[in-house]
Design an enzyme around this catalytic site. Structure first.
Site, PDB file in Angstrom:
ATOM      1  N   ARG A  25      57.517  49.142  58.658  1.00 50.05           N
ATOM      2  CA  ARG A  25      57.405  48.224  57.629  1.00 50.05           C
ATOM      3  C   ARG A  25      56.614  47.058  58.400  1.00 50.05           C
ATOM      4  O   ARG A  25      56.286  46.796  59.407  1.00 50.05           O
ATOM      5  CB  ARG A  25      58.779  47.630  57.191  1.00 50.05           C
ATOM      6  CG  ARG A  25      59.719  47.436  58.222  1.00 50.05           C
ATOM      7  CD  ARG A  25      61.143  47.124  57.750  1.00 50.05           C
ATOM      8  NE  ARG A  25      61.701  46.347  58.795  1.00 50.05           N
ATOM      9  CZ  ARG A  25      63.156  46.158  58.579  1.00 50.05           C
ATOM     10  NH1 ARG A  25      63.651  46.256  57.458  1.00 50.05           N
ATOM     11  NH2 ARG A  25      63.902  45.443  59.536  1.00 50.05           N
ATOM     12  N   ASP A  46      58.787  54.659  64.664  1.00 46.65           N
ATOM     13  CA  ASP A  46      59.898  53.677  64.273  1.00 46.65           C
ATOM     14  C   ASP A  46      61.268  54.346  64.569  1.00 46.65           C
ATOM     15  O   ASP A  46      61.350  55.685  64.642  1.00 46.65           O
ATOM     16  CB  ASP A  46      59.721  53.259  62.965  1.00 46.65           C
ATOM     17  CG  ASP A  46      60.244  51.558  62.903  1.00 46.65           C
ATOM     18  OD1 ASP A  46      61.474  51.403  63.372  1.00 46.65           O
ATOM     19  OD2 ASP A  46      59.596  50.932  62.315  1.00 46.65           O
ATOM     20  N   ASP A  72      62.622  55.814  69.347  1.00 47.26           N
ATOM     21  CA  ASP A  72      63.169  54.675  69.930  1.00 47.26           C
ATOM     22  C   ASP A  72      62.479  54.191  71.058  1.00 47.26           C
ATOM     23  O   ASP A  72      62.612  54.929  72.112  1.00 47.26           O
ATOM     24  CB  ASP A  72      64.852  55.119  70.257  1.00 47.26           C
ATOM     25  CG  ASP A  72      65.445  53.864  70.532  1.00 47.26           C
ATOM     26  OD1 ASP A  72      65.043  52.824  71.187  1.00 47.26           O
ATOM     27  OD2 ASP A  72      66.861  54.148  70.703  1.00 47.26           O
ATOM     28  N   VAL A  73      61.897  53.109  70.817  1.00 49.39           N
ATOM     29  CA  VAL A  73      61.276  52.288  72.199  1.00 49.39           C
ATOM     30  C   VAL A  73      62.043  52.315  73.443  1.00 49.39           C
ATOM     31  O   VAL A  73      61.353  52.144  74.271  1.00 49.39           O
ATOM     32  CB  VAL A  73      60.302  51.214  71.797  1.00 49.39           C
ATOM     33  CG1 VAL A  73      59.577  51.553  70.680  1.00 49.39           C
ATOM     34  CG2 VAL A  73      61.181  50.018  71.272  1.00 49.39           C
ATOM     35  N   ASN A  99      54.275  46.889  69.040  1.00 46.62           N
ATOM     36  CA  ASN A  99      54.459  46.001  67.866  1.00 46.62           C
ATOM     37  C   ASN A  99      56.186  45.930  67.600  1.00 46.62           C
ATOM     38  O   ASN A  99      56.515  44.846  66.861  1.00 46.62           O
ATOM     39  CB  ASN A  99      53.743  46.673  66.217  1.00 46.62           C
ATOM     40  CG  ASN A  99      54.447  45.422  65.350  1.00 46.62           C
ATOM     41  OD1 ASN A  99      53.908  44.426  65.181  1.00 46.62           O
ATOM     42  ND2 ASN A  99      55.276  46.302  64.354  1.00 46.62           N
ATOM     43  N   TYR A 164      65.134  36.162  72.229  1.00 45.30           N
ATOM     44  CA  TYR A 164      63.541  36.347  71.459  1.00 45.30           C
ATOM     45  C   TYR A 164      62.438  35.801  71.985  1.00 45.30           C
ATOM     46  O   TYR A 164      61.561  36.514  72.739  1.00 45.30           O
ATOM     47  CB  TYR A 164      63.793  36.115  70.030  1.00 45.30           C
ATOM     48  CG  TYR A 164      62.280  36.362  69.293  1.00 45.30           C
ATOM     49  CD1 TYR A 164      62.042  37.779  68.780  1.00 45.30           C
ATOM     50  CD2 TYR A 164      61.658  35.359  69.186  1.00 45.30           C
ATOM     51  CE1 TYR A 164      61.030  37.909  68.131  1.00 45.30           C
ATOM     52  CE2 TYR A 164      60.086  35.778  68.551  1.00 45.30           C
ATOM     53  CZ  TYR A 164      60.246  37.049  68.048  1.00 45.30           C
ATOM     54  OH  TYR A 164      58.992  37.175  67.082  1.00 45.30           O
ATOM     55  N   LYS A 168      59.295  37.369  74.480  1.00 46.57           N
ATOM     56  CA  LYS A 168      57.821  37.243  73.971  1.00 46.57           C
ATOM     57  C   LYS A 168      57.094  36.598  75.131  1.00 46.57           C
ATOM     58  O   LYS A 168      55.918  36.876  75.278  1.00 46.57           O
ATOM     59  CB  LYS A 168      57.958  36.725  72.722  1.00 46.57           C
ATOM     60  CG  LYS A 168      58.472  37.264  71.641  1.00 46.57           C
ATOM     61  CD  LYS A 168      57.822  38.605  71.200  1.00 46.57           C
ATOM     62  CE  LYS A 168      58.244  39.445  69.973  1.00 46.57           C
ATOM     63  NZ  LYS A 168      57.451  40.829  69.756  1.00 46.57           N
ATOM     64  N   VAL A 197      55.104  34.722  60.269  1.00 50.09           N
ATOM     65  CA  VAL A 197      54.503  35.773  59.681  1.00 50.09           C
ATOM     66  C   VAL A 197      55.469  36.078  58.395  1.00 50.09           C
ATOM     67  O   VAL A 197      56.670  36.206  58.825  1.00 50.09           O
ATOM     68  CB  VAL A 197      54.090  37.101  60.158  1.00 50.09           C
ATOM     69  CG1 VAL A 197      53.404  38.108  59.441  1.00 50.09           C
ATOM     70  CG2 VAL A 197      53.395  36.644  61.490  1.00 50.09           C
ATOM     71  N   THR A 199      57.632  38.741  56.846  1.00 43.61           N
ATOM     72  CA  THR A 199      57.941  40.234  57.014  1.00 43.61           C
ATOM     73  C   THR A 199      59.402  40.320  56.721  1.00 43.61           C
ATOM     74  O   THR A 199      60.016  39.234  56.542  1.00 43.61           O
ATOM     75  CB  THR A 199      57.573  40.862  58.310  1.00 43.61           C
ATOM     76  OG1 THR A 199      58.610  40.215  59.269  1.00 43.61           O
ATOM     77  CG2 THR A 199      55.913  40.108  58.725  1.00 43.61           C
TER      78      THR A 199
END
Length: 254
Positions: A25, A46, A72-73, A99, A164, A168, A197, A199
């Site tokens: 998504r 995802d 699962d990353v 991403n 977060y 990043k 963004v 989302t």
């Protein structure tokens, strides 16, 4: 998109194999559509399986080459299995878009060590595990491009976003280091640095979010970010590596 507009889309990625994490998504879904429109064979991964499966069906109905697979990353074993899957089917990987990301809002004082670590595991270690696992396949590409999704909060910081913003910011250092290490293998590594963004990820943000601090006075659409991703993935960006492509509506120019 109309058929005429679809036909007008550049075809810079024809025949290339693209892997997009967090692809069910938001930005990831938009990236899957755009890269496929430009001719790539896209695998979206995802943990949101229902949404990912639905996205793949929708895009396949539009004659776009997009498939979905659970990943699962944070799990090295799942990355290893995905590497083996891609090696068996394609033998290479041309585009890796790291991403996947999550947001949690808390002051430093109130943050828990468990949540802090979870944010870093998904947003930062997930990209590390992904690139580490895919390097052998990227080496076989000849025009490999890795795109790590950072954020303007990485270089700027933001109250309430300590974990977060740290994750990043870490992605920026990771991207530069990876670019230096992998340049000799012909693997380009760049960071996308979006501003606000629109989302599902930021749906819970307080009213306005970063809009008052953004000179263009709005958030980006996911499609605007996808245009930047397609550029970085293509040979149009063939002399870009270790760079940060800022798409923030003027936020960082203030």
């Amino acid at each position: 998109m109309t058929q005429d507009n679809h036909d007008a889309m550049p075809c810079r990625l024809k025949g290339r194999i693209a892997l997009i994490t967090g692809g069910s998504r938001g930005q990831g879904a938009a990236h899957a559509r755009r890269l496929a429109q430009e001719g790539a064979h896209v695998l979206a991964v995802d943990i949101l399986d229902d949404e990912g499966t639905a996205l793949a069906r929708t895009l396949q109905a539009e004659n776009l080459d997009v498939t979905y697979r659970h990943l699962d990353v944070t799990r090295k074993d799942e990355w290893t299995a995905l590497h083996d899957h891609l090696a068996d089917i394609h033998g290479k990987l041309d585009i890796l878009v790291n991403n996947a990301g999550i947001v949690h809002i808390s002051t430093i004082e109130d943050e828990t060590p468990e949540t802090w670590q979870h944010i870093l595991n998904v947003n930062l270690s997930g990209a590390f595990l992904g690139l580490q696992s895919m390097i052998p396949l990227l080496r076989k590409s000849g025009h490999a491009s890795v795109i790590n999704t950072s954020s303007i909060f990485g270089p700027s910081g933001a109250p309430g976003y300590s974990a977060y913003a740290t994750s990043k910011a870490g992605l920026l250092g990771f991207s530069r280091t990876a670019a230096l290490e992998l340049a000799a293998d012909g693997i380009r590594v760049n960071a996308l640095v979006p501003g606000g963004v629109s989302t599902p990820l930021n749906a819970a943000e307080k009213e306005g979010g970063v809009i008052p601090e953004t000179p263009l006075r709005r958030r980006a659409t996911p499609q605007e970010l996808s245009a930047a991703v397609a550029f970085l993935a293509s040979d149009d960006a063939s002399f870009m590596t270790g760079a940060e492509l800022v798409v923030d509506g003027g936020f960082s120019a203030r």
